[in-house]
Design a protein around this motif. Structure first.
Motif, PDB file in Angstrom:
ATOM      1  N   LYS A 338      38.469  32.919  40.117  1.00  0.00           N
ATOM      2  CA  LYS A 338      37.928  34.885  39.263  1.00  0.00           C
ATOM      3  C   LYS A 338      39.847  34.984  40.263  1.00  0.00           C
ATOM      4  O   LYS A 338      40.143  35.799  41.524  1.00  0.00           O
ATOM      5  N   VAL A 339      40.531  35.755  38.854  1.00  0.00           N
ATOM      6  CA  VAL A 339      41.504  36.816  38.661  1.00  0.00           C
ATOM      7  C   VAL A 339      41.112  37.628  39.104  1.00  0.00           C
ATOM      8  O   VAL A 339      40.698  38.653  37.933  1.00  0.00           O
ATOM      9  N   VAL A 340      41.248  38.792  39.848  1.00  0.00           N
ATOM     10  CA  VAL A 340      40.737  40.132  39.881  1.00  0.00           C
ATOM     11  C   VAL A 340      40.993  41.410  40.743  1.00  0.00           C
ATOM     12  O   VAL A 340      41.680  41.277  41.576  1.00  0.00           O
ATOM     13  N   ALA A 341      41.310  41.744  40.283  1.00  0.00           N
ATOM     14  CA  ALA A 341      42.707  43.519  40.885  1.00  0.00           C
ATOM     15  C   ALA A 341      43.160  43.372  41.031  1.00  0.00           C
ATOM     16  O   ALA A 341      43.925  43.502  42.334  1.00  0.00           O
ATOM     17  N   ASN A 342      44.519  42.161  40.817  1.00  0.00           N
ATOM     18  CA  ASN A 342      46.099  42.563  40.418  1.00  0.00           C
ATOM     19  C   ASN A 342      46.538  43.533  40.029  1.00  0.00           C
ATOM     20  O   ASN A 342      46.217  43.641  38.678  1.00  0.00           O
ATOM     21  N   THR A 343      48.081  44.165  40.054  1.00  0.00           N
ATOM     22  CA  THR A 343      49.134  44.365  39.230  1.00  0.00           C
ATOM     23  C   THR A 343      49.446  44.379  38.940  1.00  0.00           C
ATOM     24  O   THR A 343      51.176  43.108  39.950  1.00  0.00           O
TER      25      THR A 343
END
Length: 487
Positions: A338-343
């Protein structure tokens, strides 16, 4: 810069009548917030060896040059009364020549040493032995402690046992073979904590084995280590392609700052680790990489990447292909990541999915993953998303991307819209009050509970991290001066 310590100076006046002082319970001294039941002053490794230490004892190492002193710190403290081996004045005990420290026992603390102008012939510089638990290394520096031959292999900090803490240390300039710091695996969780350390420049080595931190080995990759690596700075740690090589399961790597380091934070072996709250600033360095993902059930969220020029397996987020029936030393298939809410801001390649396909027999694509609520703002010549291999059953939702060439086809779940980010005085980009990322978080990802897409705005904790506040030994100042962020 070394600070004077009036508390220790006053204590030494009390100790002038002899090498130890016995105090009644009503007269216990307090030294750096630790009750000193009995105090000992030593001037050599032999002096330490001669002591019969009891819970609550404090051993004070006289300031000055300690040359070829191989200390064996072996004792049994308690949680309420640890045994402390500390510098008379932090930063003023200089360990030179072949000096080293071996830690064996329980509830032992080593505080305030400096290793420089020396090297060992193969012995680890600071060694937590397999017969140790609940011990601590703090306020200690190891600088340029290198042998003449770069092929000589030893660790600057070697961690066996369980429940240890390594904090507020400064390690810089390792040029020879072997990781700077190693956590050795066992058949049960170790639960170490590595925090608030400053890992300075590390030169590249010609072969594998130049990690700054390695947790475990492939032999223990199916064991959960439950080790935490947090609030550290990695400045130009270029030893090899893996800055942190995590080779066990259920570890937490959070709130670290990777500055111009030519490598990756690599989930190399093991399953179920969490990587979040980390900052990666490459300043355009072509070899500066982000997070490389291998294995099952990892959570990668709320990380921030800026001006990272690495591509392929050094992309900001590289999700690897796996090996069929992989041996422990191979590449296990990525499942349920789960790759979530990175910038990602101004990165040359933000995502590489199926990275490394074909090399080392890697043919299994990632499967059953989620890529959600990430924010990408890039220049026109950059690549937002590369499918080196096509993943199976991936879910994409709530991702906001900008300046992606219109010729690049994106799956559903990616929206092209200007996220309206602005440069802050800290050198980091954040959404403006009118940004479409605000309130845009979608999906069921309770581990990254937030209203907004992308990494959170800077809080006090992370702002201090970027400036190296409360990082490294207390006797060193100005460590953050060289951490200049180029917009």
């Amino acid at each position: 810069m070394i600070k004077k310590n009036s508390v220790i100076a006053s204590l030494l006046l009390l100790l002038a009548v002899g090498t130890s002082c016995e105090k009644s319970p009503a007269e216990k001294l307090t030294l750096n917030s630790i009750a000193c039941v009995q105090c000992h002053t030593i001037q050599s490794a032999a002096d330490l060896q001669a002591l019969s230490l009891q819970p609550g004892d404090t051993v004070i190492m006289k300031s000055g040059q300690w040359t070829n002193q191989e200390l064996t710190f072996s004792a049994q403290g308690t949680k309420q009364q640890p045994i402390v081996l500390m510098a008379e004045q932090r930063g003023a005990v200089i360990m030179k020549g072949t000096s080293s420290v071996s830690i064996t026992g329980q509830w032992l603390v080593v505080d305030g040493l400096v290793f420089q102008e020396g090297y060992t012939t193969g012995k680890n510089v600071v060694d937590f032995t397999s017969s140790s638990s609940n011990c601590r290394l703090t306020n200690t520096s190891i600088v340029d402690y290198n042998p003449p031959a770069a092929t000589t292999d030893y660790r600057w900090v070697s961690i066996n046992g369980s429940y240890h803490r390594i904090d507020h240390c400064y390690l810089k300039g390792k040029t020879h073979q072997g990781p700077t710091m190693v956590v050795w695996g066992t058949s049960k969780p170790m639960k170490h904590r590595i925090d608030h350390n400053f890992f300075g420049e590390r030169a590249a080595v010609p072969d594998n084995g130049g990690e700054t931190i390695r947790v475990g080995t492939s032999d223990w990759s199916m064991t959960n280590a439950l080790t935490t690596i947090e609030d550290n700075i990695f400045q130009r740690c270029n030893g090899e392609t893996e800055i942190i090589s995590n080779k066990m399961g259920a570890d937490t790597i959070r709130n670290n700052y990777f500055y111009e380091s030519q490598g990756t934070l690599c989930l190399r072996h093991g399953n179920g680790s969490a990587v979040y709250g980390n900052y990666f600033v490459g300043n355009g360095n072509s070899a500066a990489g982000g997070i490389r993902i291998i294995g099952e059930d990892h959570l990668v969220y709320n990380n921030y990447f800026q001006n990272m020029a690495g591509t392929g397996q050094k992309a900001a987020l590289a999700i690897m292909d796996g090996v069929p029936n992989s041996p422990l030393s191979g590449y296990f298939q990525v499942k349920r990541v789960k790759v979530v809410a990175n910038t990602m801001i101004k990165c040359k390649q933000s995502f590489d999915i199926g990275s490394g396909k074909g090399g080392n027999s890697r043919t299994l694509p990632p499967t059953d993953g989620n890529i959600a609520n990430n924010v990408v703002s890039q220049s026109a010549q950059s690549t937002m998303l590369t499918f080196t291999d096509q993943p199976v059953n991936f879910v994409y939702q709530g991702n906001i991307v900008f300046d992606v060439p219109t010729s690049q086809q994106l799956p559903a779940g990616f929206t092209r819209v200007n996220p309206q980010y602005t440069l802050t005085t800290d050198g980091i980009y954040e959404p403006t009050s009118n940004s479409p990322v605000l309130g845009a978080f979608v999906g069921n990802y309770p581990f990254a509970a937030a209203a907004d897409a992308g990494a959170p705005k800077l809080d006090t904790k992370h702002r201090d991290l970027l400036k190296a506040q409360n990082i490294g030994p207390v006797f060193m100042t100005g460590l953050g001066n060289s951490l200049v962020i180029n917009p």
